[in-house]
Design a protein around this motif. Structure first.
Motif, short mmCIF file in Angstrom:
data_model
loop_
_atom_site.label_atom_id
_atom_site.label_comp_id
_atom_site.label_asym_id
_atom_site.label_seq_id
_atom_site.Cartn_x
_atom_site.Cartn_y
_atom_site.Cartn_z
N GLY A 14 29.17 -25.50 116.57
CA GLY A 14 27.39 -26.42 116.21
C GLY A 14 26.91 -25.67 115.92
N LEU A 15 25.54 -25.50 115.87
CA LEU A 15 24.04 -24.98 115.67
C LEU A 15 23.71 -24.26 116.59
N ARG A 16 23.83 -25.02 118.35
CA ARG A 16 23.52 -24.06 118.81
C ARG A 16 24.43 -22.91 119.43
N SER A 17 24.87 -23.24 119.07
CA SER A 17 26.68 -22.29 119.22
C SER A 17 26.59 -20.70 118.86
N SER A 35 16.53 -29.43 116.85
CA SER A 35 15.91 -30.17 117.82
C SER A 35 15.74 -31.63 116.93
N LEU A 36 15.45 -32.93 117.50
CA LEU A 36 16.04 -34.20 116.50
C LEU A 36 14.10 -34.00 116.08
N PRO A 37 13.28 -33.21 115.78
CA PRO A 37 12.46 -33.82 114.54
C PRO A 37 12.59 -32.44 113.90
N LEU A 38 13.17 -31.49 113.89
CA LEU A 38 13.54 -30.47 113.62
C LEU A 38 14.34 -30.67 112.28
#
Length: 54
Positions: free
Chosen positions: A2-5, A11-14
């Motif tokens: 995943g991107l976070r890992s 974020s949703l807006p991004l």
């Protein structure tokens, strides 16, 4: 992975901005048009009802 890992801040807006920037848009649901009428429509339902009672 995943991107976070992987160390990215998401974020949703991004995500919405990125999708819009690259030409992706939210599609609206399309209604299906009727195919038309069948002269044997009633006979079809009568046959189904007859098969259901057997």
């Amino acid at each position: 992975m995943g991107l976070r890992s992987a160390g990215f801040i998401v974020s949703l807006p991004l995500i919405s901005k990125l999708l819009k920037k690259h030409g992706y848009v939210k599609r609206k649901a399309q209604k299906k048009q009727t195919i038309g009428t069948n002269k044997n429509r009633n006979a079809q339902f009568e046959n189904i009802a007859m098969l259901d009672t057997q």
